[in-house]
Design a protein around this motif. Structure first.
Motif, PDB file in Angstrom:
ATOM      1  N   TRP A 150       0.832  -1.204   0.000  1.00  0.00           N
ATOM      2  CA  TRP A 150       0.000   0.000   0.000  1.00  0.00           C
ATOM      3  C   TRP A 150       0.869   1.258   0.000  1.00  0.00           C
ATOM      4  CZ3 TRP A 150       0.036   3.593   4.010  1.00  0.00           C
ATOM      5  CH2 TRP A 150      -0.885   4.640   3.869  1.00  0.00           C
ATOM      6  N   ALA A 151       1.906   1.269   0.831  1.00  0.00           N
ATOM      7  CA  ALA A 151       2.787   2.438   0.925  1.00  0.00           C
ATOM      8  C   ALA A 151       3.499   2.686  -0.397  1.00  0.00           C
ATOM      9  CB  ALA A 151       3.805   2.240   2.054  1.00  0.00           C
ATOM     10  N   LEU A 152       3.933   1.618  -1.051  1.00  0.00           N
ATOM     11  CA  LEU A 152       4.578   1.750  -2.361  1.00  0.00           C
ATOM     12  C   LEU A 152       3.602   2.307  -3.399  1.00  0.00           C
ATOM     13  CD1 LEU A 152       6.563  -1.623  -2.423  1.00  0.00           C
ATOM     14  CD2 LEU A 152       7.573   0.667  -2.329  1.00  0.00           C
ATOM     15  N   GLN A 153       2.393   1.808  -3.356  1.00  0.00           N
ATOM     16  CA  GLN A 153       1.388   2.239  -4.324  1.00  0.00           C
ATOM     17  C   GLN A 153       1.011   3.712  -4.130  1.00  0.00           C
ATOM     18  OE1 GLN A 153      -2.198  -0.089  -4.258  1.00  0.00           O
ATOM     19  NE2 GLN A 153      -3.131   1.001  -5.975  1.00  0.00           N
ATOM     20  N   THR A 200       5.779   4.326  -6.035  1.00  0.00           N
ATOM     21  CA  THR A 200       7.119   3.731  -6.113  1.00  0.00           C
ATOM     22  C   THR A 200       7.080   2.209  -6.302  1.00  0.00           C
ATOM     23  OG1 THR A 200       7.167   3.665  -3.673  1.00  0.00           O
ATOM     24  CG2 THR A 200       8.205   5.560  -4.746  1.00  0.00           C
ATOM     25  N   SER A 201       5.906   1.665  -6.597  1.00  0.00           N
ATOM     26  CA  SER A 201       5.785   0.206  -6.759  1.00  0.00           C
ATOM     27  C   SER A 201       6.720  -0.344  -7.820  1.00  0.00           C
ATOM     28  CB  SER A 201       4.338  -0.163  -7.097  1.00  0.00           C
ATOM     29  OG  SER A 201       3.465   0.161  -6.043  1.00  0.00           O
ATOM     30  N   GLU A 202       6.897   0.421  -8.901  1.00  0.00           N
ATOM     31  CA  GLU A 202       7.724  -0.063 -10.004  1.00  0.00           C
ATOM     32  C   GLU A 202       9.197  -0.191  -9.617  1.00  0.00           C
ATOM     33  OE1 GLU A 202       8.558   2.950 -13.179  1.00  0.00           O
ATOM     34  OE2 GLU A 202       7.088   4.139 -12.052  1.00  0.00           O
ATOM     35  N   GLN A 205      13.321  10.220  -2.361  1.00  0.00           N
ATOM     36  CA  GLN A 205      12.551  10.908  -1.335  1.00  0.00           C
ATOM     37  C   GLN A 205      11.155  10.295  -1.197  1.00  0.00           C
ATOM     38  OE1 GLN A 205      13.828  12.442   0.905  1.00  0.00           O
ATOM     39  NE2 GLN A 205      13.405  14.624   1.009  1.00  0.00           N
ATOM     40  N   ARG A 206      10.554   9.917  -2.305  1.00  0.00           N
ATOM     41  CA  ARG A 206       9.241   9.275  -2.254  1.00  0.00           C
ATOM     42  C   ARG A 206       9.333   7.908  -1.578  1.00  0.00           C
ATOM     43  NH1 ARG A 206       6.859   8.372  -7.545  1.00  0.00           N
ATOM     44  NH2 ARG A 206       8.739   9.068  -8.597  1.00  0.00           N
ATOM     45  N   VAL A 207      10.445   7.208  -1.785  1.00  0.00           N
ATOM     46  CA  VAL A 207      10.638   5.906  -1.151  1.00  0.00           C
ATOM     47  C   VAL A 207      10.766   6.073   0.361  1.00  0.00           C
ATOM     48  CG1 VAL A 207      12.252   3.979  -0.879  1.00  0.00           C
ATOM     49  CG2 VAL A 207      11.623   4.771  -3.176  1.00  0.00           C
ATOM     50  N   TRP A 208      11.512   7.093   0.798  1.00  0.00           N
ATOM     51  CA  TRP A 208      11.632   7.337   2.231  1.00  0.00           C
ATOM     52  C   TRP A 208      10.283   7.690   2.838  1.00  0.00           C
ATOM     53  CZ3 TRP A 208      15.432   6.094   5.395  1.00  0.00           C
ATOM     54  CH2 TRP A 208      16.703   5.893   4.867  1.00  0.00           C
TER      55      TRP A 208
END
Length: 263
Positions: free
Chosen positions: A122-125, A129-131, A146-149
């Motif tokens: 869910w957090a990745l989506q 950043t899922s890809e 930054q989006r991953v963090w």
């Protein structure tokens, strides 16, 4: 009811007092930005509230409890912080880094549960950043990292997220991308966002509440219309600012400014 506030909070490094008897309330489910000159105590305040560093006197209160006495794992379920320059171990993949956000919920041997994997996905989506899930974090651009963090912070499932200068070292497009993501999280997920920003126009555009600090003390706290004024900016930054109105948001914006010079 205010969930999070400080009461006469004082913070020092060695013998130097950085924050002086500061009392401030953080509005719930809103975006709060902290502005002020370098060295005024912005980052120090975030670290003390989230218990990364200790304070000398006063208290930080969350949900009626003194943060200093709260169990570490329980506190990590309520507050997440993204530091100014986060560093990950070399070779970690995006998925592995985001999974660290589930640490407060792990027991026994620390194995991830079905719920953990669901929250990670869910957090990745949500952060788009899922890809990159199986890509090394080191291989990503600054904006992607930054989006991953932020995804890792989201994986903690906290209602309050602190970010220390989340747009540092990013170009204009990536800065806007990160700030719009945080705004979306606030609006859609009702997350309370507290962040330090240097850009006054970004602070005014995205914040519901602004705290202006100078030498460890609050000069002004309130809406962007109350804080982004010629008088407040003169006091805080020693500048003579020309304040206009952003035609897209109708919020105040600093059009230009001069440095005030002493007699």
């Amino acid at each position: 009811m205010v969930r999070l506030y400080t009461d006469d909070l004082s913070i020092a490094y060695d013998d130097r007092l950085i924050v002086k008897e500061l009392s401030v309330e953080i509005p719930d489910q809103k975006i709060t930005t902290i502005i002020g000159p370098n060295g005024c105590g912005k980052s120090t305040l975030l670290k003390a509230i989230t218990r990364i560093i200790s304070h000398q006197s006063g208290s930080v209160v969350l949900d009626g409890k003194n943060v200093a006495k709260e169990n570490t794992k329980q506190l990590a379920k309520k507050m997440a912080i993204l530091p100014q320059t986060p560093e990950s171990a070399s070779g970690l993949t995006v998925g592995e880094l985001v999974s660290y956000g589930r640490f407060p919920y792990q027991t026994g041997f620390g194995r991830l549960s079905k719920k953990d994997f669901e929250v990670i996905e869910w957090a990745l989506q949500v952060t788009g950043t899922s890809e990159f899930k199986y890509s090394p974090v080191d291989a990503l651009s600054g904006g992607q990292r930054q989006r991953v963090w932020i995804a890792m912070a989201l994986a903690q499932e906290t209602e309050i997220i602190f970010l220390d200068e989340p747009t540092t070292y990013l170009d204009m497009a990536h800065q806007l991308e990160v700030l719009e993501l945080l705004q979306k999280l606030n609006q859609d997920e009702k997350r309370t966002i507290v962040m330090v920003l240097h850009d006054l126009n970004q602070a005014a555009r995205f914040a519901d509440y602004i705290i202006a600090l100078k030498e460890g003390e609050i000069v002004k706290a309130g809406s962007c219309h109350e804080v982004i004024t010629q008088e407040v900016l003169q006091d805080v930054f020693n500048i003579n600012a020309e304040i206009g109105v952003d035609p897209r948001t109708n919020k105040p914006m600093c059009i230009t400014y001069n440095l005030l010079k002493g007699d």
